[in-house]
Design a protein around this motif. Sequence first.
Motif, short mmCIF file in Angstrom:
data_model
loop_
_atom_site.label_atom_id
_atom_site.label_comp_id
_atom_site.label_asym_id
_atom_site.label_seq_id
_atom_site.Cartn_x
_atom_site.Cartn_y
_atom_site.Cartn_z
N TYR A 74 17.07 4.56 36.60
CA TYR A 74 16.01 5.41 36.06
C TYR A 74 14.89 5.66 37.06
N LEU A 75 14.84 4.84 38.13
CA LEU A 75 13.86 5.11 39.18
C LEU A 75 14.03 6.52 39.73
N GLY A 76 15.25 7.00 39.70
CA GLY A 76 15.53 8.34 40.22
C GLY A 76 14.88 9.45 39.43
N ASN A 77 14.39 9.13 38.22
CA ASN A 77 13.75 10.15 37.39
C ASN A 77 12.27 10.32 37.71
N LEU A 78 11.74 9.44 38.56
CA LEU A 78 10.33 9.56 38.94
C LEU A 78 10.22 10.59 40.05
N SER A 79 10.34 11.83 39.70
CA SER A 79 10.53 12.92 40.67
C SER A 79 9.37 13.10 41.63
N SER A 80 8.19 12.57 41.30
CA SER A 80 7.05 12.71 42.20
C SER A 80 6.82 11.47 43.06
#
Length: 615
Positions: A58-64
């Motif tokens: 889910y770290l990959g969802n922190l797009s910024s």
Amino acid sequence: MTHQNCCILGKFHLIAAHLGKVLLVMALGRVVNVSRPGLLSGNDFIEDTYMSGTLSPYLGNLSSLRILDLSNLKNLKGRIPEELGKLSKLTHLFLDTNKLTGSIPFTLRYFSQLEKMYLSDNLLSGIVPPSVMESWTSVSELGLSGNALSGPIPPTIGKLVMVTKLDLHGNNFTGRIPTGCGNLKNLRYLDLSENQITGSIPQSIGGLAALELLYLNQNQLTGRIPSSISGLDSMIFCRISENRLSGSLPPSIGQLSKVQRLILENNKLTGKLPASIGHLTALTDIFFSNNYFTGKIPPSFGNLLNLQTLDLSRNRLSGQLPPQLAKLKSLQSLDLSYNPVGLGRIPNWFQELRVFQLMLANTGIEGELPHWLSSSSVSKLDLSGNALTGKLPWWIGNMTGLSFLNLSNNGFHSSIPAEFKNLSLLMDLDLHSNNFSGHVNVIFSKEVQTPLGHFNSIDLSSNMFTGPIEDDIGGRPAMSSISSLVLSHNKLGGSLPKSIGKMRELQVLKLVNTGLSGMIPEELGDSKELSTILLSRNKLTGAIPEIVINLKELKQFDVSSNRLRGRIPPHKAIIPVSAFKNNPGLCGTPLPPCKHFIISFSKIPPPFFSFSTLF
């Protein structure tokens, strides 16, 4: 904050809560920094913490996200999620000093804005995909050291034109150093050491004009050191040791005007030492040992006024030593050992030096010890393997700074002078293979300067010392922390003192052919660190104590050619038959089994008609 970001943070919190307090820095409602380094420091504290867990996809969802720092948590396990590749704005990725496994994901090629990445000191394996490395064109620092990465270093490494620090050491990289490395014009730090890199050093390395530190040691490099090395005119530290480099040193090495440490030891370099090295006036350390250099030491070496270490040992240098070396007033360590220089006598100009370490083993020195040593500052003195003769002079006691003394393999023929007790800093003593005589206990009674001056090792073997060894040897202050005691081939006599068991750090005990008699004391088993016990060719009697032969660290044990009797106690160490031979009364594994002899006495009434006696 949007509902979407709340959900993302909620999922991240559920997955990573076991990592402890994670620093989340937000900008404009979006997470830009996730940090939980295991080593925290402040003005008056350093906190070192251990955390467990895995990296959440889910770290990959922190797009910024721009900074992800989960370094030094020690127990962060599992693979690097491919989803991290979605972090296209990431500039800093620190996952070093954990237990991450698997390979480097191909998706990391999308890190187009990456500036610093450290994945070092993990358990990563596999190759570094060339397509991944060529995409990191913005990287200034890249650390992949201390893993199990394999295969060749990608040739696309030449695309990292912004990189200033590149650390790939301590992996299993093979193949050649890519010629493209010469394109890294901003590179200041390059470490490819401790790999399995083969081939020659490419000529293109001369293009690294900004390089300050170069580590290529502990590889399998062959061929010559290229003359283009002169292009590394910013280099301060150069270590290319522990390879298979051959040929002569290029004279162009004399153009490295800023180099301070030059470490080329343990190669196959040949030819004469270039006189141009004398131009390197910034040099503080030269390590050229264990090569095949020939000829004389150039007089120009006397120009190296900042030189602190000169190690030319184990080469084929010959001829007279240049007296210009007397100008090296900053020199602290001089090692010319194992060169056929044929010194004869140590030149008088040596007393003008202020060295702390003087190693001249196997250099053809003859005669007596020069008196000027008595007023020198030498702390480590190795004159072994020469033709020194005469007595050990009384003034040896004036060398109160000595911590290491090796006079082995010479022709000394005196007793140890009483003044020897003044060497209160001496920790390592090697006098083996001389003709020293007199009582051995003089040495054990040496003074100490706590915490210094306690013996670490003593080798007095192959002399004519006499004993017996005094009973309280284990209680002498100088012997309290000794790890190696070798007294073999002397005429000591007497018994093995029980107090040796008080030497709790003793690892090696060798008393072969010393005339010892009596029993092996059980107290010897109190020296729990003993790994080597050699007591062969003596007159020892009685049984082998079970506690001694079952010491946990025991690797070598030999009591052959004594008068020992009884069953060899069961033991876990693998000890050959030869270690027990020539003890007529010994039996049991690994010797033939013990026999029971029935002796009958007709006058003894039942039930004592017979009994078994075990020999």
